[in-house]
Enzyme design. Structure first.
Site, PDB file in Angstrom:
ATOM      1  N   HIS A   1       0.835  -1.205   0.000  1.00 27.74           N
ATOM      2  CA  HIS A   1       0.000   0.000   0.000  1.00 27.74           C
ATOM      3  C   HIS A   1       0.866   1.249   0.000  1.00 27.74           C
ATOM      4  O   HIS A   1       1.938   1.282   0.622  1.00 27.74           O
ATOM      5  CB  HIS A   1      -0.920   0.002   1.228  1.00 27.74           C
ATOM      6  CG  HIS A   1      -2.148  -0.824   1.048  1.00 27.74           C
ATOM      7  ND1 HIS A   1      -3.385  -0.293   0.762  1.00 27.74           N
ATOM      8  CD2 HIS A   1      -2.316  -2.172   1.080  1.00 27.74           C
ATOM      9  CE1 HIS A   1      -4.263  -1.268   0.644  1.00 27.74           C
ATOM     10  NE2 HIS A   1      -3.640  -2.425   0.825  1.00 27.74           N
ATOM     11  N   PRO A   2       0.426   2.288  -0.674  1.00 26.61           N
ATOM     12  CA  PRO A   2       1.200   3.535  -0.724  1.00 26.61           C
ATOM     13  C   PRO A   2       1.001   4.365   0.541  1.00 26.61           C
ATOM     14  O   PRO A   2       0.013   4.202   1.260  1.00 26.61           O
ATOM     15  CB  PRO A   2       0.610   4.252  -1.940  1.00 26.61           C
ATOM     16  CG  PRO A   2      -0.824   3.808  -1.951  1.00 26.61           C
ATOM     17  CD  PRO A   2      -0.802   2.367  -1.499  1.00 26.61           C
TER      18      PRO A   2
ATOM     19  N   SER B   1      -6.282   3.575  -5.834  1.00 28.69           N
ATOM     20  CA  SER B   1      -5.701   4.324  -4.720  1.00 28.69           C
ATOM     21  C   SER B   1      -5.796   5.826  -4.955  1.00 28.69           C
ATOM     22  O   SER B   1      -6.063   6.609  -4.034  1.00 28.69           O
ATOM     23  CB  SER B   1      -4.236   3.922  -4.520  1.00 28.69           C
ATOM     24  OG  SER B   1      -4.138   2.616  -4.005  1.00 28.69           O
TER      25      SER B   1
ATOM     26  N   GLU C   1      -9.312   6.908  -4.275  1.00 25.37           N
ATOM     27  CA  GLU C   1      -9.619   6.841  -2.844  1.00 25.37           C
ATOM     28  C   GLU C   1      -9.007   8.024  -2.096  1.00 25.37           C
ATOM     29  O   GLU C   1      -9.684   8.658  -1.274  1.00 25.37           O
ATOM     30  CB  GLU C   1      -9.107   5.508  -2.272  1.00 25.37           C
ATOM     31  CG  GLU C   1      -9.943   4.306  -2.719  1.00 25.37           C
ATOM     32  CD  GLU C   1      -9.190   2.994  -2.663  1.00 25.37           C
ATOM     33  OE1 GLU C   1      -9.791   1.959  -3.003  1.00 25.37           O
ATOM     34  OE2 GLU C   1      -7.996   2.999  -2.285  1.00 25.37           O
ATOM     35  N   GLN C   2      -7.763   8.333  -2.373  1.00 28.41           N
ATOM     36  CA  GLN C   2      -7.146   9.466  -1.687  1.00 28.41           C
ATOM     37  C   GLN C   2      -7.802  10.785  -2.082  1.00 28.41           C
ATOM     38  O   GLN C   2      -7.977  11.685  -1.252  1.00 28.41           O
ATOM     39  CB  GLN C   2      -5.639   9.483  -1.955  1.00 28.41           C
ATOM     40  CG  GLN C   2      -4.911   8.266  -1.381  1.00 28.41           C
ATOM     41  CD  GLN C   2      -3.429   8.503  -1.143  1.00 28.41           C
ATOM     42  OE1 GLN C   2      -2.982   9.643  -0.996  1.00 28.41           O
ATOM     43  NE2 GLN C   2      -2.661   7.413  -1.069  1.00 28.41           N
TER      44      GLN C   2
ATOM     45  N   PHE D   1       0.928   3.513   7.015  1.00 29.30           N
ATOM     46  CA  PHE D   1      -0.340   3.747   7.695  1.00 29.30           C
ATOM     47  C   PHE D   1      -1.465   3.492   6.692  1.00 29.30           C
ATOM     48  O   PHE D   1      -1.497   4.083   5.607  1.00 29.30           O
ATOM     49  CB  PHE D   1      -0.404   5.187   8.210  1.00 29.30           C
ATOM     50  CG  PHE D   1      -1.723   5.540   8.828  1.00 29.30           C
ATOM     51  CD1 PHE D   1      -2.046   5.109  10.107  1.00 29.30           C
ATOM     52  CD2 PHE D   1      -2.649   6.304   8.119  1.00 29.30           C
ATOM     53  CE1 PHE D   1      -3.277   5.442  10.676  1.00 29.30           C
ATOM     54  CE2 PHE D   1      -3.877   6.642   8.678  1.00 29.30           C
ATOM     55  CZ  PHE D   1      -4.196   6.207   9.966  1.00 29.30           C
TER      56      PHE D   1
ATOM     57  N   VAL E   1      -9.893   5.385   3.485  1.00 27.68           N
ATOM     58  CA  VAL E   1     -10.089   6.838   3.446  1.00 27.68           C
ATOM     59  C   VAL E   1     -11.497   7.232   3.033  1.00 27.68           C
ATOM     60  O   VAL E   1     -11.976   8.297   3.407  1.00 27.68           O
ATOM     61  CB  VAL E   1      -9.048   7.509   2.514  1.00 27.68           C
ATOM     62  CG1 VAL E   1      -7.652   7.328   3.070  1.00 27.68           C
ATOM     63  CG2 VAL E   1      -9.141   6.957   1.102  1.00 27.68           C
TER      64      VAL E   1
END
Length: 471
Positions: free
Chosen positions: A371-372, A388, A391-392, A423, A427
């Site tokens: 995961h980033p 991703s 999502e961010q 982490f 999100v």
């Protein structure tokens, strides 16, 4: 490849409102099974007499001979019961669907004429009223074809609906494969119609009932008086009507037989129920063909790529990215006992999560490490996966101030240095402020706690991704 054919999901937790015509709260489908003259009998070329659904307690077949008492009970259904029911339904202006055994219809021309004159739907109930469970598939296929031919010859038009009753495991697919029927009813698995895909055929299924059915007068446990039948029908009606008032309109099937409900003491309970149902507003009494026509118009079938029917290559290509950069999870999930229940977001998520949960700690750690960082260097360089990135962006992490970006980068470095993985938080479930607060709270946790928390969030992220692409 292990695949499980039974469908436990059906319409799922959000079953559609039927949207019956005229705003009806319930559709009451009355079905009259016409079997008299189509039952087991050596006169019909069978090995022995009938033993099913009569008032003879503990009846057994008589091999090689006629059973006069059994025959006369079936005869009563044709001679007296049918006409009593015909007067009741026509007098109350209630249409019914006939499940007509083709050979029985051929032996009862006056009753067929009365059915047609009343405008009743005459569906096919098979060629003969016999057990099909051990019938070879080719023989059953041939009997279905002959039933359609004979029905068309006797009635004057082909049947648009089908119900075998004493069916085999092949019956539903065999009837669908004919392409002949607007609906079939050899299931008891729902309160609403549904679509079944059989090859290229989208077949409408209108489930039937064996409990709101006068056959319970001939089985144990069962009804012994008309009042019991009335009470059961009333309770069923009240429950379904209330659901309809709440915006979840359903269908109520009632199964009847001339030789059973046609008896005076039994029909009294049916009449009492019909009077009760007709005293309510917004009650629809359709023939099953009208249910089929309505459902096809209002709830047409929509095909989609079903995970349980994909090849391994297609399955991994479609779902290999659900767990970040970890296609091995989809590859292993493909070997589970997948079925219709896994063709939804919730179902497939369960299968993928099983693989993730049963993986070794090292493999799960690799998933976390794939995961980033939140608002990290990959995001700044626009090198995140499409999922991703979206999502961010949903939490506005792609539009941070310089101060916010600096805070996130500092927390990312501290968290990864302490725990050995980024982490991770779902999100889409949080605002930017909530994410930042969770970041600051969780960084102080011990690594094992964070490992478990991160894994839960990985599963949640996967669930949200699947809901974007599956029902």
């Amino acid at each position: 490849m292990s695949r499980y054919p039974r469908d436990f999901r059906g319409h799922g937790p959000d079953a559609p409102d039927a949207q019956w015509p005229g705003g009806a709260k319930i559709a009451v489908s009355l079905v009259l099974n016409y079997e008299e003259g189509g039952e087991n009998n050596i006169l019909h070329g069978d090995a022995g007499s009938e033993a099913f659904l009569s008032d003879i307690a503990g009846a057994a077949p008589w091999p090689g001979q006629r059973h006069w008492n059994m025959e006369s009970i079936y005869d009563y259904g044709a001679r007296a019961g049918f006409w009593r029911l015909h007067r009741l339904f026509t007098g109350m202006d209630i249409p019914v669907t006939i499940y007509g055994v083709s050979t029985a219809l051929a032996r009862n021309p006056e009753q067929v004429a009365a059915m047609k004159s009343a405008g009743w739907e005459i569906a096919s109930h098979g060629l003969k009223w016999v057990d099909h469970r051990d019938m070879p598939i080719d023989e059953e296929r041939a009997q279905i074809a002959e039933s359609i031919r004979l029905h068309t010859e006797v009635v004057g038009e082909p049947p648009r609906g089908w119900y075998t009753g004493r069916c085999s495991v092949n019956t539903v697919d065999l009837t669908a494969e004919t392409g002949q029927f607007d609906w079939i009813s050899d299931t008891y698995d729902d309160d609403l119609p549904y679509w079944r895909e059989v090859g290229d055929r989208d077949q409408l299924v209108i489930p039937y009932t064996l409990e709101a059915n006068d056959m319970r007068f001939a089985t144990a446990p069962g009804y012994i008086e008309g009042q019991q039948f009335f009470q059961y029908l009333k309770d069923s009606f009240d429950t379904l009507y209330a659901e309809g008032e709440a915006g979840r309109a359903k269908m109520f099937s009632i199964g009847l037989h001339c030789r059973l409900i046609g008896r005076p003491g039994k029909i009294a309970g049916l009449k009492r129920f019909l009077d009760y149902a007709k005293s309510h507003n917004h009650v629809w009494f359709p023939r099953r063909i009208e249910i089929a026509d309505h459902w096809a118009k209002v709830h047409p079938h929509k095909r989609f790529s079903r995970p349980s029917q994909m090849t391994r290559e297609a399955f991994v290509a479609a779902y290999g990215s659900i767990f970040e950069h970890s296609p091995w999870i989809a590859d292993r999930a493909f070997d589970l006992e997948l079925g219709p229940a896994h063709d939804s977001a919730t179902g497939l998520h369960n299968a993928l999560a099983r693989i993730f949960r049963s993986a070794s700690p090292e493999e799960r750690l690799q998933v976390l490490q794939a995961h980033p960082d939140l608002a990290g260097k990959l995001a700044a360089a626009k090198q995140l996966t499409e999922a991703s990135s979206a999502e961010q962006a949903s939490a506005a992490l792609d539009a941070l101030t310089d101060a916010e970006r600096s805070t996130f980068q500092s927390l990312n470095a501290q968290y990864t240095q302490k725990h050995g993985f980024p982490f991770i938080i779902a999100v889409r479930d949080h605002s930017k402020a909530q994410i930042l607060q969770a970041f600051q709270n969780r960084i102080a946790h011990d690594t094992e706690t964070e490992f478990q928390t991160a894994c839960k969030n990985v599963e949640r992220i996967a669930a949200l991704r699947l809901k974007d692409i599956l029902p």
